[in-house]
Design an enzyme around this catalytic site. Structure first.
Site, PDB file in Angstrom:
ATOM      1  CG  MET A 164     -19.307  -9.314  46.697  1.00 10.21           C
ATOM      2  SD  MET A 164     -20.912 -10.033  47.346  1.00 10.21           S
ATOM      3  CE  MET A 164     -22.123  -9.418  46.454  1.00 10.21           C
ATOM      4  CB  CYS A 219     -19.458  -5.642  37.158  1.00 16.35           C
ATOM      5  SG  CYS A 219     -20.554  -4.573  38.202  1.00 16.35           S
TER       6      CYS A 219
END
Length: 319
Positions: free
Chosen positions: A8, A98
């Site tokens: 992340m 993403c």
């Protein structure tokens, strides 16, 4: 049963990977992405994104760490993957998920899910150039603004030569809004011959069991849930070993926050970084843990690391 700590961006940096893998439960972790454009990155760049590269690509706790790349040009991706392997990377992951607008604007991440053939070319180019002993994996979402190409994209990744695929069960436009569509992962798993890793909205042991049942996947990737409940990976690992999950009390959270804050200070000194990172972490925790909300209120206005350190050392949570 493989449990992986997710890549992340802006959250699971080397310091957070260090802490969470120390708490335990993870078979593997993945770095934040390294953006690939026209530049051939140096070893200094790989080390900045993955300091674990100096330690056999393992965190201080010994958890294997995979390097993630993000880009859209097959040749540049392949050249950089080879450079990373030469610098010491032992496993490469490719980012096709993403959702960040800036990344998508530059033809990276989830926007590539509109072009399965381009995805296949990227994966194939990287796989062909990488040494045979370096595993290659990928991570994707269900699509950009719809999931109608999800299976085609997954098959392109498999056909390109990836050894495994992690699937976040949302499209780019769905962002992180609930729910995650776990049954869609099952459709993808049934359509490809490589292992599929389920990801999305695993915030508890019950969620972990549910996503495995719904997706049929043996392996699961944790992202926000791992940060919100720092011992979640350990709870899951204990369950898989036939032991009680034994959730940690908030007193343990305080110990981990002190460790995290000290690691941040070792990394950045008395810059704004340690305080900002701790506030970011507590900001994610507080909707889920009342005592985290109380601590966040206490330190919200503090700005200097020594003030925050003093508070952490002397803080007594309300029962």
């Amino acid at each position: 049963m493989h449990l992986i700590l997710a890549p992340m961006q802006g959250l699971l940096d080397p310091v957070m990977r260090h802490l969470l893998t120390r708490i335990g439960g993870y078979s593997e972790c993945v770095t934040e992405f390294v953006r690939i454009t026209h530049t051939l990155h140096s070893r200094a760049t790989w080390r900045r994104h993955m300091p674990e590269i100096d330690h056999g690509c393992r965190t201080p706790a010994g958890t294997p760490c995979t390097l993630q790349l993000l880009g859209s040009d097959p040749e540049n991706m392949a050249a950089n993957a080879c450079a990373a392997a030469a610098a010491g990377a032992r496993k490469i992951d490719l980012n096709f998920g993403c959702p960040a607008p800036t990344v998508n604007k530059h033809q990276g991440g989830a926007i590539l899910l509109r072009e399965p053939e381009r995805i296949r070319q990227i994966v194939s180019a990287v796989r062909q150039r990488l040494p045979e002993n370096i595993p290659l994996t990928a991570k994707m979402r269900l699509g950009y603004d719809s999931d109608h190409l999800a299976i085609e994209c997954a098959q392109a990744i498999a056909q390109g030569g990836a050894a495994a695929l992690a699937v976040h069960a949302r499209t780019k436009t769905q962002g992180y809004r609930p729910p995650a569509h776990w049954p869609q992962i099952a459709r993808i798993r049934q359509a490809v011959s490589i292992p599929v890793i389920a990801n999305g909205d695993v915030f508890s042991l019950a969620d972990y069991l549910a996503i495995r049942q719904s997706s049929g996947c043996q392996s699961v990737m944790l992202g926000r849930g791992a940060v919100i409940t720092p011992d979640l990976g350990r709870q899951i690992a204990r369950h898989n070993q036939g032991l009680p999950p034994d959730p940690a009390p908030f007193a343990d959270y305080l110990v981990w926050m002190r460790q995290f804050f000290q690691l941040c200070r070792q990394e950045a000194g008395d810059t704004p970084y340690p305080v900002a990172r701790l506030k970011q972490w507590l900001g994610m925790m507080k909707p889920h843990h009342l005592q985290a909300e109380q601590l966040f209120a206490e330190l919200r206005t503090l700005t200097h690391p020594t003030e925050v350190e003093h508070l952490l050392e002397h803080y007594t949570p309300n029962p």
